[in-house]
Design a protein around this motif. Sequence first.
Motif, PDB file in Angstrom:
ATOM      1  N   GLU A  60      -5.762  -5.139  10.878  1.00 53.18           N
ATOM      2  CA  GLU A  60      -7.021  -5.844  10.565  1.00 53.18           C
ATOM      3  C   GLU A  60      -6.806  -6.609   9.267  1.00 53.18           C
ATOM      4  OE1 GLU A  60      -9.737  -2.631   9.718  1.00 53.18           O
ATOM      5  OE2 GLU A  60      -8.295  -1.799   8.303  1.00 53.18           O
ATOM      6  N   VAL A  61      -7.693  -7.554   8.974  1.00 48.50           N
ATOM      7  CA  VAL A  61      -7.623  -8.260   7.692  1.00 48.50           C
ATOM      8  C   VAL A  61      -8.481  -7.501   6.689  1.00 48.50           C
ATOM      9  CG1 VAL A  61      -8.096 -10.411   6.456  1.00 48.50           C
ATOM     10  CG2 VAL A  61      -7.124 -10.487   8.762  1.00 48.50           C
ATOM     11  N   ASP A  62      -7.817  -6.750   5.829  1.00 45.68           N
ATOM     12  CA  ASP A  62      -8.490  -5.958   4.792  1.00 45.68           C
ATOM     13  C   ASP A  62      -8.064  -6.563   3.461  1.00 45.68           C
ATOM     14  OD1 ASP A  62      -8.939  -4.124   2.741  1.00 45.68           O
ATOM     15  OD2 ASP A  62      -8.549  -2.373   4.003  1.00 45.68           O
ATOM     16  N   GLU A  63      -8.989  -7.289   2.830  1.00 49.55           N
ATOM     17  CA  GLU A  63      -8.601  -8.077   1.653  1.00 49.55           C
ATOM     18  C   GLU A  63      -8.199  -7.217   0.468  1.00 49.55           C
ATOM     19  OE1 GLU A  63     -10.158 -11.837   0.815  1.00 49.55           O
ATOM     20  OE2 GLU A  63     -11.366 -11.935   2.651  1.00 49.55           O
ATOM     21  N   THR A  64      -8.803  -6.044   0.330  1.00 51.04           N
ATOM     22  CA  THR A  64      -8.397  -5.136  -0.757  1.00 51.04           C
ATOM     23  C   THR A  64      -6.959  -4.688  -0.541  1.00 51.04           C
ATOM     24  OG1 THR A  64     -10.672  -4.373  -0.853  1.00 51.04           O
ATOM     25  CG2 THR A  64      -9.042  -3.019  -1.989  1.00 51.04           C
ATOM     26  N   TRP A  65      -6.657  -4.376   0.716  1.00 50.72           N
ATOM     27  CA  TRP A  65      -5.289  -3.954   1.045  1.00 50.72           C
ATOM     28  C   TRP A  65      -4.308  -5.097   0.795  1.00 50.72           C
ATOM     29  CZ3 TRP A  65      -1.067  -5.138   3.891  1.00 50.72           C
ATOM     30  CH2 TRP A  65      -0.121  -4.115   4.087  1.00 50.72           C
ATOM     31  N   LEU A  66      -4.667  -6.297   1.251  1.00 50.44           N
ATOM     32  CA  LEU A  66      -3.777  -7.454   1.090  1.00 50.44           C
ATOM     33  C   LEU A  66      -3.502  -7.766  -0.378  1.00 50.44           C
ATOM     34  CD1 LEU A  66      -5.061  -9.741   3.944  1.00 50.44           C
ATOM     35  CD2 LEU A  66      -2.651  -9.170   3.544  1.00 50.44           C
ATOM     36  N   GLU A  67      -4.551  -7.618  -1.205  1.00 46.08           N
ATOM     37  CA  GLU A  67      -4.390  -7.875  -2.630  1.00 46.08           C
ATOM     38  C   GLU A  67      -3.377  -6.900  -3.234  1.00 46.08           C
ATOM     39  OE1 GLU A  67      -7.868  -7.870  -5.710  1.00 46.08           O
ATOM     40  OE2 GLU A  67      -8.266  -9.273  -4.053  1.00 46.08           O
ATOM     41  N   GLY A  68      -3.505  -5.633  -2.911  1.00 47.53           N
ATOM     42  CA  GLY A  68      -2.573  -4.616  -3.421  1.00 47.53           C
ATOM     43  C   GLY A  68      -1.160  -4.858  -2.907  1.00 47.53           C
ATOM     44  N   PHE A  69      -1.061  -5.159  -1.617  1.00 45.55           N
ATOM     45  CA  PHE A  69       0.246  -5.399  -1.002  1.00 45.55           C
ATOM     46  C   PHE A  69       0.950  -6.593  -1.659  1.00 45.55           C
ATOM     47  CE2 PHE A  69       2.872  -7.632   2.050  1.00 45.55           C
ATOM     48  CZ  PHE A  69       3.700  -6.625   2.528  1.00 45.55           C
ATOM     49  N   ALA A  70       0.213  -7.697  -1.807  1.00 46.78           N
ATOM     50  CA  ALA A  70       0.805  -8.909  -2.396  1.00 46.78           C
ATOM     51  C   ALA A  70       1.175  -8.673  -3.850  1.00 46.78           C
ATOM     52  CB  ALA A  70      -0.163 -10.086  -2.272  1.00 46.78           C
ATOM     53  N   ALA A  71       0.392  -7.868  -4.572  1.00 48.99           N
ATOM     54  CA  ALA A  71       0.713  -7.564  -5.978  1.00 48.99           C
ATOM     55  C   ALA A  71       2.000  -6.746  -6.056  1.00 48.99           C
ATOM     56  CB  ALA A  71      -0.439  -6.822  -6.642  1.00 48.99           C
ATOM     57  N   GLY A  72       2.162  -5.791  -5.151  1.00 46.60           N
ATOM     58  CA  GLY A  72       3.363  -4.947  -5.157  1.00 46.60           C
ATOM     59  C   GLY A  72       4.609  -5.751  -4.812  1.00 46.60           C
ATOM     60  N   LEU A  73       4.503  -6.547  -3.768  1.00 52.85           N
ATOM     61  CA  LEU A  73       5.652  -7.356  -3.339  1.00 52.85           C
ATOM     62  C   LEU A  73       5.931  -8.469  -4.359  1.00 52.85           C
ATOM     63  CD1 LEU A  73       6.569  -8.338   0.228  1.00 52.85           C
ATOM     64  CD2 LEU A  73       6.556 -10.117  -1.489  1.00 52.85           C
ATOM     65  N   GLY A  74       4.877  -9.143  -4.778  1.00 48.93           N
ATOM     66  CA  GLY A  74       5.028 -10.281  -5.693  1.00 48.93           C
ATOM     67  C   GLY A  74       5.541  -9.851  -7.056  1.00 48.93           C
ATOM     68  N   GLY A  75       5.076  -8.717  -7.543  1.00 47.76           N
ATOM     69  CA  GLY A  75       5.516  -8.229  -8.855  1.00 47.76           C
ATOM     70  C   GLY A  75       7.014  -7.996  -8.879  1.00 47.76           C
ATOM     71  N   LEU A  76       7.518  -7.319  -7.852  1.00 52.48           N
ATOM     72  CA  LEU A  76       8.960  -7.036  -7.790  1.00 52.48           C
ATOM     73  C   LEU A  76       9.750  -8.330  -7.557  1.00 52.48           C
ATOM     74  CD1 LEU A  76      11.094  -4.765  -7.880  1.00 52.48           C
ATOM     75  CD2 LEU A  76      10.902  -4.647  -5.373  1.00 52.48           C
ATOM     76  N   ALA A  77       9.196  -9.228  -6.746  1.00 53.84           N
ATOM     77  CA  ALA A  77       9.867 -10.506  -6.478  1.00 53.84           C
ATOM     78  C   ALA A  77      10.007 -11.314  -7.769  1.00 53.84           C
ATOM     79  CB  ALA A  77       9.091 -11.305  -5.431  1.00 53.84           C
ATOM     80  N   ARG A  78       8.944 -11.398  -8.529  1.00 52.32           N
ATOM     81  CA  ARG A  78       8.995 -12.180  -9.779  1.00 52.32           C
ATOM     82  C   ARG A  78       9.946 -11.535 -10.782  1.00 52.32           C
ATOM     83  NH1 ARG A  78       3.583 -12.523  -8.417  1.00 52.32           N
ATOM     84  NH2 ARG A  78       3.005 -10.916  -9.927  1.00 52.32           N
ATOM     85  N   GLN A  79       9.956 -10.210 -10.817  1.00 50.64           N
ATOM     86  CA  GLN A  79      10.856  -9.482 -11.718  1.00 50.64           C
ATOM     87  C   GLN A  79      12.323  -9.867 -11.474  1.00 50.64           C
ATOM     88  OE1 GLN A  79      10.070  -5.233 -11.485  1.00 50.64           O
ATOM     89  NE2 GLN A  79      12.073  -4.774 -12.357  1.00 50.64           N
ATOM     90  N   HIS A  80      12.651 -10.149 -10.218  1.00 47.10           N
ATOM     91  CA  HIS A  80      14.044 -10.469  -9.887  1.00 47.10           C
ATOM     92  C   HIS A  80      14.250 -11.945  -9.550  1.00 47.10           C
ATOM     93  CE1 HIS A  80      15.419  -6.364 -10.190  1.00 47.10           C
ATOM     94  NE2 HIS A  80      14.354  -5.980  -9.518  1.00 47.10           N
ATOM     95  N   GLY A  81      13.247 -12.782  -9.820  1.00 46.59           N
ATOM     96  CA  GLY A  81      13.385 -14.216  -9.596  1.00 46.59           C
ATOM     97  C   GLY A  81      13.489 -14.598  -8.136  1.00 46.59           C
ATOM     98  N   VAL A  82      12.845 -13.814  -7.251  1.00 46.25           N
ATOM     99  CA  VAL A  82      12.920 -14.072  -5.809  1.00 46.25           C
ATOM    100  C   VAL A  82      11.674 -14.851  -5.363  1.00 46.25           C
ATOM    101  CG1 VAL A  82      12.897 -12.967  -3.527  1.00 46.25           C
ATOM    102  CG2 VAL A  82      14.335 -12.031  -5.355  1.00 46.25           C
ATOM    103  N   ALA A  83      11.875 -15.978  -4.677  1.00 41.92           N
ATOM    104  CA  ALA A  83      10.767 -16.778  -4.155  1.00 41.92           C
ATOM    105  C   ALA A  83      10.421 -16.337  -2.729  1.00 41.92           C
ATOM    106  CB  ALA A  83      11.144 -18.254  -4.169  1.00 41.92           C
ATOM    107  N   LEU A  84       9.134 -16.245  -2.412  1.00 40.08           N
ATOM    108  CA  LEU A  84       8.703 -15.978  -1.026  1.00 40.08           C
ATOM    109  C   LEU A  84       8.579 -17.330  -0.340  1.00 40.08           C
ATOM    110  CD1 LEU A  84       7.813 -13.834   1.040  1.00 40.08           C
ATOM    111  CD2 LEU A  84       5.468 -14.162   0.222  1.00 40.08           C
TER     112      LEU A  84
END
Length: 321
Positions: free
Chosen positions: A94-118
């Motif tokens: 389902e589209v759960d915006e609270t879940w999506l926000e947390g998920f994107a923060a977790g993935l995006g945080g680690l990606a930015r830490q290592h200079g990885v672009a989505l």
Amino acid sequence: MALSETGLIERYFRGCGAQRADVALGIGDDAALLRVAPGHELVAATDTLVAGVHFPHGCPAHSIGHRALAVNLSDVAAMGAQPLWALLALTLPEVDETWLEGFAAGLGGLARQHGVALVGGDTTRGPLTVTVQVLGQVAAGTALRRSGARPGDTLFVSGTPGDAAAGLALEQSRLQAPPEAAAYLRARFLLPTPRLALGERLREYASACIDVSDGLLGDAGKLAQASGVAAQVEYEALPVSASLQAAVGDERARQLALSGGDDYELCFAVSPERVPQLESALPRAVWGYTRIGTLSVGSGTTVTRAGTVMEFSHSGYQHFS
Ligand code: ADP
Ligand code: MG
């Protein structure tokens, strides 16, 4: 109002990772266009996390996002390569915006830490499943492989394997531990650290490398098999954290260090002449790795304790056994 797929991608995933100049075209077209540096090989790895299989139902969204990328970055680390870009195939019930926000923060945080672009992905409806693909580069001919070890090489592991398996058991209330130890162990499962800096440096010193995702003993065995050698792991040499010992005692801690999963550490071999170079260039105290055994002529993996071979049944976590 339910968010459309396009709206969802725009809101949560465009700009979620790092910005990179080598992305000629990122999210928004039918495919991404990426520039590998001259003289380099493209490195590609993908891994899937299925709810209820690779993480418990109800696992924090932030952790799922972090882990989905971390497990792939760990594969890239084991090759000694530099991660640059990621693709995300996301199946959501389902589209759960609270879940999506947390998920994107977790993935995006680690990606930015290592200079990885989505740079792209796919979004579908169904049982929660996350597939990430990481692309990267390595100077041509310099990548680490599982197959380069020779008889006589010394075997090492980074970090303290077994912690994540205990952390998962704590998450699932199959284990109890003192609060401080429990918090540390849970974090080792929920937010693993891919050993990218170590992997890149190891290209200079290691003869072979594998990342430890299914249990140290099984993964060390895969390295040995790929290299056509036998592995002897010394029980007393296994690095176990104080938190793991506090949670399960020393004996069980060593068993978890051998057979627990989800560590995302690096297991690597170094030829005897290079061990002193490794240890002076990358001091153990700074880089956090430990000598755990040796490789020899033959095949198979054994664990020795006080010089005698231990009987040990677990050779790694099997998803379909
Ligand atoms: P197509 O139908 O051509 O595959 P989509 O509408 O699925 O295109 O995707 C549009 C754009 O959004 C593409 O660039 C795709 O890579 C990207 N995209 C889709 N889902 C995701 C996601 N979960 N994360 C990142 N990018 C995504
Ligand atoms: Mg298309």
